[in-house]
Design an enzyme around this catalytic site. Structure first.
Site, PDB file in Angstrom:
ATOM      1  CG  HIS A 100      -2.078  -0.887   1.159  1.00  0.00           C
ATOM      2  ND1 HIS A 100      -3.306  -0.674   1.672  1.00  0.00           N
ATOM      3  CD2 HIS A 100      -2.265  -1.916   0.409  1.00  0.00           C
ATOM      4  CE1 HIS A 100      -4.140  -1.440   1.344  1.00  0.00           C
ATOM      5  NE2 HIS A 100      -3.660  -2.404   0.361  1.00  0.00           N
TER       6      HIS A 100
ATOM      7  CE1 TYR B 166      -4.805   3.700   9.104  1.00  0.00           C
ATOM      8  CE2 TYR B 166      -5.448   3.275  11.345  1.00  0.00           C
ATOM      9  CZ  TYR B 166      -4.638   3.112  10.190  1.00  0.00           C
ATOM     10  OH  TYR B 166      -3.577   2.205  10.487  1.00  0.00           O
TER      11      TYR B 166
ATOM     12  N   PRO C  82      -4.129  -0.188  18.914  1.00  0.00           N
ATOM     13  CG  PRO C  82      -6.078  -1.328  18.208  1.00  0.00           C
ATOM     14  CD  PRO C  82      -5.283  -0.960  19.160  1.00  0.00           C
TER      15      PRO C  82
ATOM     16  CE  LYS D 292       4.503   2.787  13.824  1.00  0.00           C
ATOM     17  NZ  LYS D 292       4.197   1.946  12.337  1.00  0.00           N
TER      18      LYS D 292
ATOM     19  CE1 TYR E 200      -0.978   3.521   9.841  1.00  0.00           C
ATOM     20  CE2 TYR E 200       0.092   2.897   7.751  1.00  0.00           C
ATOM     21  CZ  TYR E 200      -0.911   2.544   8.456  1.00  0.00           C
ATOM     22  OH  TYR E 200      -1.940   1.787   8.376  1.00  0.00           O
TER      23      TYR E 200
HETATM   24  P1  RFL Z   1       1.222 -12.669  21.274  1.00  0.00           P
HETATM   25  O1  RFL Z   1       0.784 -12.790  20.039  1.00  0.00           O
HETATM   26  O2  RFL Z   1       0.128 -12.391  22.378  1.00  0.00           O
HETATM   27  O3  RFL Z   1       1.764 -14.105  21.630  1.00  0.00           O
HETATM   28  C1  RFL Z   1       2.016 -14.485  22.997  1.00  0.00           C
HETATM   29  C2  RFL Z   1       2.060 -16.150  22.957  1.00  0.00           C
HETATM   30  O4  RFL Z   1       2.364 -16.429  24.315  1.00  0.00           O
HETATM   31  C3  RFL Z   1       1.530 -17.497  24.707  1.00  0.00           C
HETATM   32  N1  RFL Z   1       1.602 -17.732  26.234  1.00  0.00           N
HETATM   33  C4  RFL Z   1       2.132 -18.483  26.786  1.00  0.00           C
HETATM   34  N2  RFL Z   1       2.987 -19.535  26.576  1.00  0.00           N
HETATM   35  C5  RFL Z   1       3.420 -20.279  27.513  1.00  0.00           C
HETATM   36  N3  RFL Z   1       3.028 -19.923  28.834  1.00  0.00           N
HETATM   37  C6  RFL Z   1       2.554 -19.254  29.267  1.00  0.00           C
HETATM   38  N4  RFL Z   1       2.329 -18.873  30.504  1.00  0.00           N
HETATM   39  C7  RFL Z   1       1.815 -18.181  28.311  1.00  0.00           C
HETATM   40  N5  RFL Z   1       1.294 -17.033  28.359  1.00  0.00           N
HETATM   41  C8  RFL Z   1       0.887 -16.856  26.907  1.00  0.00           C
HETATM   42  C9  RFL Z   1       0.163 -17.092  23.920  1.00  0.00           C
HETATM   43  O5  RFL Z   1      -0.852 -18.193  23.861  1.00  0.00           O
HETATM   44  C10 RFL Z   1       0.597 -16.491  22.670  1.00  0.00           C
HETATM   45  O6  RFL Z   1       0.650 -17.389  21.863  1.00  0.00           O
HETATM   46  O7  RFL Z   1       2.709 -11.803  21.594  1.00  0.00           O
HETATM   47  P2  RFL Z   1       3.772 -11.284  20.658  1.00  0.00           P
HETATM   48  O8  RFL Z   1       4.368 -12.672  19.935  1.00  0.00           O
HETATM   49  O9  RFL Z   1       4.460 -10.368  21.290  1.00  0.00           O
HETATM   50  O10 RFL Z   1       2.980 -10.562  19.410  1.00  0.00           O
HETATM   51  C11 RFL Z   1       2.706  -9.262  19.421  1.00  0.00           C
HETATM   52  C12 RFL Z   1       1.184  -9.184  18.680  1.00  0.00           C
HETATM   53  O11 RFL Z   1       0.373 -10.261  18.762  1.00  0.00           O
HETATM   54  C13 RFL Z   1       0.403  -7.918  19.047  1.00  0.00           C
HETATM   55  O12 RFL Z   1       1.305  -6.839  19.157  1.00  0.00           O
HETATM   56  C14 RFL Z   1      -0.576  -7.294  17.929  1.00  0.00           C
HETATM   57  O13 RFL Z   1      -1.389  -8.320  17.611  1.00  0.00           O
HETATM   58  C15 RFL Z   1      -1.205  -6.226  18.528  1.00  0.00           C
HETATM   59  N6  RFL Z   1      -2.785  -6.041  18.004  1.00  0.00           N
HETATM   60  C16 RFL Z   1      -2.543  -5.210  16.868  1.00  0.00           C
HETATM   61  N7  RFL Z   1      -1.111  -4.907  16.521  1.00  0.00           N
HETATM   62  C17 RFL Z   1      -1.250  -4.281  15.259  1.00  0.00           C
HETATM   63  O14 RFL Z   1      -0.188  -3.895  14.898  1.00  0.00           O
HETATM   64  N8  RFL Z   1      -2.521  -4.068  14.606  1.00  0.00           N
HETATM   65  C18 RFL Z   1      -3.783  -4.496  14.923  1.00  0.00           C
HETATM   66  O15 RFL Z   1      -4.615  -4.609  14.546  1.00  0.00           O
HETATM   67  C19 RFL Z   1      -3.791  -5.350  16.344  1.00  0.00           C
HETATM   68  N9  RFL Z   1      -4.884  -5.823  16.661  1.00  0.00           N
HETATM   69  C20 RFL Z   1      -3.780  -6.599  18.556  1.00  0.00           C
HETATM   70  C21 RFL Z   1      -4.881  -6.515  17.796  1.00  0.00           C
HETATM   71  C22 RFL Z   1      -3.710  -7.237  19.692  1.00  0.00           C
HETATM   72  C23 RFL Z   1      -4.949  -7.839  20.503  1.00  0.00           C
HETATM   73  N10 RFL Z   1      -4.794  -8.448  21.759  1.00  0.00           N
HETATM   74  C24 RFL Z   1      -3.673  -8.837  22.348  1.00  0.00           C
HETATM   75  C25 RFL Z   1      -6.153  -8.904  22.630  1.00  0.00           C
HETATM   76  C26 RFL Z   1      -6.116  -7.041  18.508  1.00  0.00           C
HETATM   77  C27 RFL Z   1      -6.204  -7.846  19.684  1.00  0.00           C
HETATM   78  C28 RFL Z   1      -7.485  -8.368  20.103  1.00  0.00           C
HETATM   79  C1  PHB Z   2      -5.919  -4.578  10.676  1.00  0.00           C
HETATM   80  O1  PHB Z   2      -6.039  -4.781   9.267  1.00  0.00           O
HETATM   81  O2  PHB Z   2      -6.276  -5.313  11.435  1.00  0.00           O
HETATM   82  C2  PHB Z   2      -5.313  -3.303  10.985  1.00  0.00           C
HETATM   83  C3  PHB Z   2      -5.134  -2.342  10.218  1.00  0.00           C
HETATM   84  C4  PHB Z   2      -4.541  -1.318  10.738  1.00  0.00           C
HETATM   85  C5  PHB Z   2      -4.301  -0.843  11.951  1.00  0.00           C
HETATM   86  C6  PHB Z   2      -4.943  -1.790  12.769  1.00  0.00           C
HETATM   87  C7  PHB Z   2      -5.599  -2.996  12.447  1.00  0.00           C
HETATM   88  O3  PHB Z   2      -4.083   0.256  12.407  1.00  0.00           O
END
Ligand code: RFL
Ligand code: PHB
Length: 389
Positions: free
Chosen positions: A72, A200, A292, A296, A384
């Site tokens: 993009h 956004y 989110p 980042k 960004y």
């Molecule tokens: P994760 O993905 O949470 O993975 C951590 C893993 O550790 C496991 N775990 C354990 N394993 C062993 N023993 C334990 N006691 C444990 N406790 C936990 C879990 O099961 C899991 O598999 O962390 P990681 O790898 O640091 O990755 C980070 C990303 O996942 C996170 O920053 C992003 O997904 C944040 N986030 C978003 N980021 C974006 O850039 N754009 C988004 O749209 C976005 N949407 C989100 C999100 C995070 C969300 N969370 C945390 C609820 C939406 C949600 C719902």
């Molecule tokens: C998504 O596609 O899930 C998404 C994209 C951009 C954001 C957050 C979530 O800032």
């Protein structure tokens, strides 16, 4: 059991670190409390910075991404039903890559399985021991049997609710936190996006984000109340609200369809410092959370992992412990830039419940400045697409 590095958590951070270390000839065991299907079922991030793509390439898992991801060149900010384009490529010469976290995780899982490196899923009751000694270990229960993994180092990649950060004495950590008074309700649906780039949208009814996963799958969000429950949001209610927020022009060209996933995420900024305690190094959501809005979270997980990989490979090549000692400071400098940016994007685009008139006016002035100033747009674009690693 023994490994040079014990990795706790098989989310993107843990899997990426595992793959980079494998390629560097450093052996690691990954312990994950959930099943592979559960990990793949979590729908989260969708936007990758170029730096993240580069680290995925370095880990040797970029093939499917390069074949399927959507580059993009820009994104839109909608305000009062009008779209303003942030021309990423023209402003800063870089683009972002739209590729779901689920796909990144799947690519990493498959690569790990293909190289035969050990991951133990459904590892229960994970506990970290002797973290500050030269011989730390991790115990866990697997298939009803208690096991011990001895290691040189532990990588806490187990997310915000994980055990790693909680294993550090409270007086050894400083916590910085901001909880936002709203959440995001997200819907995934198999319909073609009516937008070429992410939108956004700021509106009187609250924020909305139009995103996508492919030419046939959308990911859409609306700002919601923290007390809302998913069951209160039928698909019809969601799409009606989403259309009102993105404005009539986009709404008119939209196709809607049944949700295949729907979830609510609270928004928070959180940083735990330092990101190291003894032989334990925290990476990704285990150390920090960002709302989110700036896309980042996943990208920060990738940059932490890259720094940790450099520090560990430096150590095993015999370059002393200096890189290990610098890990936390190096990672936190980048983390705080993303914390600031995500907080700013969140403040700019959301209506805060009970917002006072002064704050509203400042927010509107900030948006108007952005739309009228190329310098402001360049600053937004630079953040960004991701600051340099
Ligand atoms: P994760 O993905 O949470 O993975 C951590 C893993 O550790 C496991 N775990 C354990 N394993 C062993 N023993 C334990 N006691 C444990 N406790 C936990 C879990 O099961 C899991 O598999 O962390 P990681 O790898 O640091 O990755 C980070 C990303 O996942 C996170 O920053 C992003 O997904 C944040 N986030 C978003 N980021 C974006 O850039 N754009 C988004 O749209 C976005 N949407 C989100 C999100 C995070 C969300 N969370 C945390 C609820 C939406 C949600 C719902
Ligand atoms: C998504 O596609 O899930 C998404 C994209 C951009 C954001 C957050 C979530 O800032």
């Amino acid at each position: 059991m023994r490994a040079q590095v014990a990795i706790i958590g098989a989310g993107p951070a843990g899997l990426l670190l595992g793959q980079l270390l494998y390629k560097a000839g450093i052996d690691a065991v990954i312990l994950e409390q959930r099943s592979p299907d559960y990990v793949l079922g979590r729908i989260r991030a969708g936007v990758l910075e170029q730096g993240t793509v580069d680290v995925l390439d370095l880990a040797g898992v970029g093939d499917r991404l390069h074949a399927n991801a959507l580059p993009h060149d820009g994104f839109e900010i909608g305000a009062n039903g009008r779209q303003h384009r942030i021309q990423l490529k023209e402003l800063v010469g870089k683009v972002v890559t739209v590729y779901g976290q689920t796909e990144v995780t799947r690519d990493l899982m498959e690569a790990r399985a293909a190289c035969g490196a050990p991951s133990i899923y459904e590892a229960e009751s994970v506990e970290l021991h002797d973290i500050t000694s030269a011989c730390p270990s991790v115990t866990f229960v697997h298939n009803g049997e208690k096991r011990r993994l001895e290691c040189d180092f532990m990588a806490g990649c187990d997310g915000y609710h994980g055990v790693s950060r909680r294993s550090i004495p409270a007086d050894a950590l400083s916590i910085f936190e901001r909880v936002y008074p709203f959440g995001w309700l997200g819907v995934l649906a198999d319909v073609p996006p009516a937008w070429d780039e992410l939108i956004y949208a700021d509106s009187d009814r609250g924020f909305a984000l139009a995103s996508m996963r492919s030419a046939t799958r959308v990911r859409c969000y609306v700002q919601c109340s923290l007390t809302d429950k998913v069951e209160q949001w039928s698909d019809d209610r969601f799409w009606d609200e989403f259309k009102l927020r993105v404005g009539p022009e986009v709404a008119a060209r939209m196709t809607t369809g049944p949700s295949i996933e729907k979830s609510i995420a609270p928004l928070r900024s959180f940083v735990a410092e330092p990101m190291r305690y003894g032989q334990l190094f925290l990476a990704g959501d285990a150390a920090h959370i960002v709302p989110p809005t700036g896309a980042k979270g996943l990208n920060l997980a990738a940059s932490d992992v890259f720094y940790l990989y450099e520090a560990l490979t430096g150590y095993y090549k015999g370059d002393s412990r200096a890189a290990l000692d610098h890990y936390s400071g190096r990672a936190l400098r980048r983390v705080w830039q993303a914390v600031r940016f995500s907080w700013w994007m969140t403040s700019l685009l959301h209506r805060f419940p009970g917002e006072d008139p002064f704050t509203s006016r400042v927010r509107v002035a900030d948006l108007q400045y952005l739309f009228g100033s190329e310098s402001a747009q360049r600053t937004l674009a630079e953040n960004y697409v991701g600051l340099p690693l």
